[in-house]
Design an enzyme around this catalytic site. Structure first.
Site, PDB file in Angstrom:
ATOM      1  N   ASP A  72     -36.280 -17.982  22.798  1.00 62.93           N
ATOM      2  CA  ASP A  72     -34.615 -18.472  23.168  1.00 62.93           C
ATOM      3  C   ASP A  72     -34.236 -19.288  23.996  1.00 62.93           C
ATOM      4  O   ASP A  72     -35.317 -19.180  25.469  1.00 62.93           O
ATOM      5  CB  ASP A  72     -33.298 -17.595  23.044  1.00 62.93           C
ATOM      6  N   HIS A 143     -30.176  -6.247  19.319  1.00 59.62           N
ATOM      7  CA  HIS A 143     -30.479  -7.020  19.099  1.00 59.62           C
ATOM      8  C   HIS A 143     -31.484  -7.807  19.522  1.00 59.62           C
ATOM      9  O   HIS A 143     -32.083  -7.133  20.333  1.00 59.62           O
ATOM     10  CB  HIS A 143     -29.278  -8.329  20.235  1.00 59.62           C
ATOM     11  N   GLU A 148     -26.950 -11.337  18.026  1.00 59.01           N
ATOM     12  CA  GLU A 148     -26.216 -10.507  18.704  1.00 59.01           C
ATOM     13  C   GLU A 148     -25.795  -9.692  17.270  1.00 59.01           C
ATOM     14  O   GLU A 148     -25.674  -9.810  15.530  1.00 59.01           O
ATOM     15  CB  GLU A 148     -24.909 -11.336  19.222  1.00 59.01           C
TER      16      GLU A 148
END
Length: 268
Positions: A72, A143, A148
């Site tokens: 990410d 998560h 999430e």
């Protein structure tokens, strides 16, 4: 799913590093046949990275023919920002090992077309035949990456709005100021992670105990995205003792019994 319980975070970090290194060694990667490795950021993997750096410097493992994909990246902060995940990876890992810069892949949170950036990331992963080993950590709410609670368990790389819990948790990296934490990010999806040949999740600390309980003892639930690992044929969670405090005694004893012979995984 396997659960390896080690006494301390240091033990967890060493075990995870040895596992990653052993997988790379067993594969014997070459330029034409690289090892494809998925990597996380955050506090959980820092100890693993330190151990991998030592293994690299001692000549026990090489990253020259390893291609990495990070999970990410924040949207809207420059790559050279001290808290960008580009900066994190170079500071804590890449600048200390023999990996080639062209073999490093991290999502660009400042791309002109963020949706296209996500699509191209998925295509690039597939072009290498998928990720062989995806290493990750989890948040207190379970998560993985920035998937999430409520995320689809078949989700792909996409734009994700961060929850207030995640923003507060990550504010420790932004001088404790929640207003400085980006409110959205690019992240690989649960489906992206689940497509990997193997998944290794690092869990440590009392604040992860409830998430670990949902991962191991509860049902599959999109409100606890870590629970998707129950569907993977080759998933490992390596946890310190502190993170097991909400597990049943019988659960801990069961996994300690069946994994006892795997506690010491020093490189041969």
């Amino acid at each position: 799913m396997r659960l390896i319980i080690r006494p301390t975070y240091e033990d967890v970090s060493k075990w995870a590093a040895n596992h990653v290194a052993q997988k790379i060694k067993e594969f014997s990667p070459t330029k034409k046949k690289p090892f494809i490795l998925g990597l996380p950021t955050g506090s959980s993997p820092i100890g693993m990275y330190k151990n991998l750096i030592e293994l690299n410097k001692s000549g026990k493992i090489s990253f020259q023919n390893v291609i990495t994909f990070n999970m990410d990246e924040y949207i809207g902060i420059e790559q050279n920002h001290p808290e960008s995940y580009h900066s994190f990876m170079w500071k804590n890992f890449f600048s200390h090992i023999d990996i080639k810069k062209e073999n490093i892949n991290i999502l660009n949170g400042n791309a002109l077309n963020l949706e296209k950036e996500c699509e191209e990331y998925e295509k690039k992963i597939k072009s290498f035949g998928g990720i062989m080993l995806f290493v990750g950590g989890i948040g207190p709410d379970g998560h993985i990456a920035f998937n999430e609670p409520g995320s689809s368990l078949t989700s792909r790389t996409r734009i994700k709005t961060l929850t207030q819990d995640t923003i507060i948790a990550n504010s420790r990296f932004f001088e404790g100021n929640v207003n400085k934490v980006p409110k959205s990010a690019l992240t690989v999806g649960i489906g992206t992670i689940m497509d990997s040949q193997e998944i290794l999740i690092i869990v440590n600390g009392h604040n992860k105990a409830r998430a670990l309980k949902h991962a191991i003892e509860k049902g599959i639930n999109h409100m606890w995205t870590i629970s998707a690992l129950q569907l993977h044929k080759n998933a490992i969670i390596v946890s310190d003792k502190n993170a097991t405090y909400e597990l049943k005694v019988g659960t801990v004893e069961y996994f300690n019994d069946i994994e006892r012979k795997n506690f010491n995984n020093d490189l041969k």
